[in-house]
Design an enzyme around this catalytic site. Structure first.
Site, PDB file in Angstrom:
ATOM      1  N   GLU A 193     -64.005  -5.288 -52.231  1.00  0.00           N
ATOM      2  CA  GLU A 193     -63.835  -4.272 -53.269  1.00  0.00           C
ATOM      3  C   GLU A 193     -63.584  -4.874 -54.640  1.00  0.00           C
ATOM      4  O   GLU A 193     -63.799  -4.220 -55.658  1.00  0.00           O
ATOM      5  CB  GLU A 193     -62.658  -3.353 -52.920  1.00  0.00           C
ATOM      6  N   HIS A 253     -61.523  -1.320 -48.020  1.00  0.00           N
ATOM      7  CA  HIS A 253     -60.171  -1.862 -48.185  1.00  0.00           C
ATOM      8  C   HIS A 253     -59.794  -2.726 -46.983  1.00  0.00           C
ATOM      9  O   HIS A 253     -59.254  -3.829 -47.139  1.00  0.00           O
ATOM     10  CB  HIS A 253     -59.187  -0.694 -48.324  1.00  0.00           C
TER      11      HIS A 253
END
Length: 346
Positions: free
Chosen positions: A10, A310
């Site tokens: 990310e 995540h």
């Protein structure tokens, strides 16, 4: 020295926070470049800088690059020292993420630590304070960690100004975690909270959630709270328990012009979506479990309702310190099985 590309996965703040925690735990120097490269405002923002300074203070570290908007950082830690600390985020940045950054290092510091943390307690893109007390902390306690969390004052966006008092005690004997089948839904508990708004708002959130959840689980109870805060805010949190040890927790936040019923619906929609999927723990908890389970003995395995970027990013960062100890079976966006080979020593 371990070198981390902050743009991996990310490319957000989690790369930084996990790297800081692992550097402090292991005493390993770390160099992070391209910090938060994939964000609209890259580099160290106030909440990330607070995490860097906190870890540096705990470890007596030598640090370069600890400046606002800095895109590169070098941390050379010494031994983690328990004690009394105050860490401040001058914005509404999430103090909950700051707490999670220092939690594991202080759990192995050899003594009890008392913290005062200031900043945002109920803000977007982070676990709200009530998520920590309802979902995260109970799981940490089951694993063998020990802490006490008290909310002195809530901090909502954009004002911030929240305060939490935390006591972290040395971890006891740690346990592995196995949860691949959640079992039947047994109960739902919730909190509907407001700050500097009418209690009627909290009641509207509560009643809208109950209307939708009673047909799903008759053992559903939601309390209302009026929180002290320098600003206005509202939230609804829902936590579900299952017969075989599964748990899920979701929340929604209010905003100017946002009806209370919409806040309730957002939280309920997330929980109902979890119930329709094959998962034992919610996808937020999934990535928060990786580091603690790495330190626990034996092999842990759990199923999450959704493999997130995540989760995969956190696994990538951990791989730089401890290769091959985490596997994630499942496509992004779908349920997945996570295996963690624990027993890491330092």
């Amino acid at each position: 020295m371990i070198e981390i590309n902050g743009a991996i996965g990310e490319g957000g703040g989690q790369v930084l926070r996990t790297s800081l925690s692992l550097s402090a735990l292991t005493g390993t120097p770390v160099r992070i470049e391209q910090i938060r490269a994939n964000r609209s405002q890259p580099g160290l923002r106030p909440q990330h800088l607070a995490a860097v300074r906190a870890i540096a203070k705990l470890t007596g570290a030598e640090v370069t690059g600890a400046d606002l908007n800095s895109s590169a950082l070098t941390l050379i830690p010494q031994k983690v020292r328990p004690g009394r600390y105050r860490f401040e985020i001058p914005t509404a940045g999430a103090l909950t993420l700051l707490l999670q950054t220092v939690f594991l290092p202080l759990s192995f510091a050899g003594g009890t630590s008392s913290l005062i943390l200031t900043g945002g307690t109920h803000v977007t893109w982070s676990p709200i304070f009530h998520y920590l007390t309802a979902q995260w902390l109970p799981i940490m306690v089951k694993l063998g960690f020990r802490a006490e969390l008290v909310l002195s004052c809530a901090g909502f966006y954009p004002r911030g100004g929240g305060e939490a008092r935390v006591k972290i005690l040395p971890a006891r004997e740690l346990h592995l975690f196995t949860c691949v089948s959640r079992g039947a839904l047994t109960r739902i508990r919730g909190v509907s909270g407001v700050a500097n708004l009418s209690d009627a708002v909290a009641k509207r959130q509560k009643h809208q959630a109950l209307r939708r959840l009673y047909p799903v689980c008759q053992d559903t109870k939601i309390t209302t709270q009026h929180l002290p805060s320098p600003g206005k805010g509202t939230f609804l949190l829902l936590q579900a328990d299952f017969a075989d040890g599964g748990s899920a927790c979701y929340s929604a936040l209010g905003a100017p012009g946002k009806p209370a019923e919409q806040v309730a619906n957002e939280a309920v929609d997330q929980l109902l979506a979890f119930l329709e999927q094959d998962g034992c723990v919610d996808h937020f908890l999934a990535d928060q479990l990786l580091l603690p389970l790495l330190l626990s003995p034996g092999n842990s395995v759990f199923r999450t309702n959704r493999v997130t970027a995540h989760l995969l990013t956190n696994a990538q960062v951990i791989h730089h310190f401890f290769p091959g100890r985490i596997t994630v079976d499942g496509a992004p966006g779908q349920p997945g099985l996570v295996r963690v080979t624990g027993g890491v020593t330092f």
